[in-house]
Design an enzyme around this catalytic site. Sequence first.
Site, PDB file in Angstrom:
ATOM      1  CG  ASP A   6       2.378  -3.217 -17.919  1.00  0.00           C
ATOM      2  OD1 ASP A   6       2.123  -3.121 -19.138  1.00  0.00           O
ATOM      3  OD2 ASP A   6       3.157  -2.445 -17.320  1.00  0.00           O
ATOM      4  CG  ASP A  30       2.684  -2.119   3.005  1.00  0.00           C
ATOM      5  OD1 ASP A  30       3.720  -2.385   3.647  1.00  0.00           O
ATOM      6  OD2 ASP A  30       2.639  -1.223   2.134  1.00  0.00           O
ATOM      7  CG  HIS A  56       7.539  -2.684 -18.340  1.00  0.00           C
ATOM      8  ND1 HIS A  56       8.545  -3.383 -17.724  1.00  0.00           N
ATOM      9  CD2 HIS A  56       7.288  -1.621 -17.530  1.00  0.00           C
ATOM     10  CE1 HIS A  56       8.895  -2.773 -16.595  1.00  0.00           C
ATOM     11  NE2 HIS A  56       8.136  -1.697 -16.464  1.00  0.00           N
ATOM     12  CB  ALA A  57       2.439  -0.115 -21.939  1.00  0.00           C
ATOM     13  CG  LEU A 108      -2.128   0.948   1.133  1.00  0.00           C
ATOM     14  CD1 LEU A 108      -3.143   0.434   0.117  1.00  0.00           C
ATOM     15  CD2 LEU A 108      -2.801   1.122   2.495  1.00  0.00           C
ATOM     16  CB  ILE A 155       1.280   2.391  -7.402  1.00  0.00           C
ATOM     17  CG1 ILE A 155       2.186   3.364  -8.163  1.00  0.00           C
ATOM     18  CG2 ILE A 155       0.425   1.588  -8.382  1.00  0.00           C
ATOM     19  CD1 ILE A 155       3.262   2.708  -9.002  1.00  0.00           C
ATOM     20  CD  GLU A 181       9.363  -6.604 -18.385  1.00  0.00           C
ATOM     21  OE1 GLU A 181       9.618  -5.407 -18.635  1.00  0.00           O
ATOM     22  OE2 GLU A 181       8.348  -6.975 -17.766  1.00  0.00           O
ATOM     23  NE  ARG A 201      11.103  -3.072 -11.749  1.00  0.00           N
ATOM     24  CZ  ARG A 201      10.559  -1.968 -12.246  1.00  0.00           C
ATOM     25  NH1 ARG A 201       9.317  -1.996 -12.696  1.00  0.00           N
ATOM     26  NH2 ARG A 201      11.252  -0.844 -12.298  1.00  0.00           N
TER      27      ARG A 201
END
Length: 337
Positions: A278, A192, A301-302, A170, A173, A283, A254
């Site tokens: 994502d 968290d 990864h956008a 938390l 983001i 990657e 990640r």
Amino acid sequence: MSHPSAARKPSLYHNAPMVAILDAPGAGYVENAEVEQRVIGSHGELRTCIVPEHERDRLQELDADYVILWHRVSLDADFFEKNRTCRAVVCASVGYDHVAVEAAHARGIAVYHVPHYGTEEVADHTLALFLALARRLGDLSGHVRDGGWDWRTIGDARRLRGSVWGVIGLGRIGLAVAERAKAFGMRVVFHDPYNHPGIEKSLGIERHADLNTLLEVSDAVSLHVPLDAGTRHLLDGERMRRMKRGAALINTARGALVDIEALKGALTEERPAWAALDVVEGEPSLPDWLRGHPQVLLSPHAAFYSVESFAELRTRAAEAVVQLINGAPVTSAILVP
């Protein structure tokens, strides 16, 4: 590597510090350095270096005072041992797992990152991925494009209001995601261990001290934690088997937070039944099974990107370098401890 080797040429700016921008071929983050040049100006001499994988050993010849680093290029302990002129690295990213931070600190080299530039974009993308899964948008669009028009293609989609969204991490983001999920009428729970006690009361959400418990009750789980030795494969096969049958997993943090090979078996057991990724471990190379899996939604990864966030990221990274050059307090980036 697209820069002259070893011997430093005389600076255009009267021996101003050398600032190197490191990017990978095809990554597209720095097609030109107009933003960085505008910010850095005469404070430093700017050099853009596109570093192919097979030439990474030539980074020892970089001979730069400051580095702006994009995430497709890694700096290992050998880099910091051999680059004696390097004073600081500014990661143009939220994450910094591509930098051997301890080795940098051992050489007295500071490492910074920019965690506060794309909060809205990543949170929006996280919700967009989930909504696309929940409302089966990929299947529906494909059905119509193939000439169909049958609403039943949506399958067993369920109402969002009243379902449970589990947030792992938390921070900036994670908090933005929690607020968005609440706006859809979802019950938000989070895990968290580093966040302040009582924050759940001010936000109207629920804390789960035990990660397994969160996984067991959540209809959707999103990841918002940094990658380090303690969080690598945070969701492994054992943990994913704890997930609620039919749940969705969303990762915009990640790739290596999720054991990608374990995910393959977990999808078969429908724990989770759906994944929206994502970011993916390894990657941009992805396993063939993942690209074509009907229960997986992918983006490249956008999540970080909007016109505004990208300009902000590049500007903040360059501003941090200028602050470092001038010996001023660094306010445009955050020091990695």
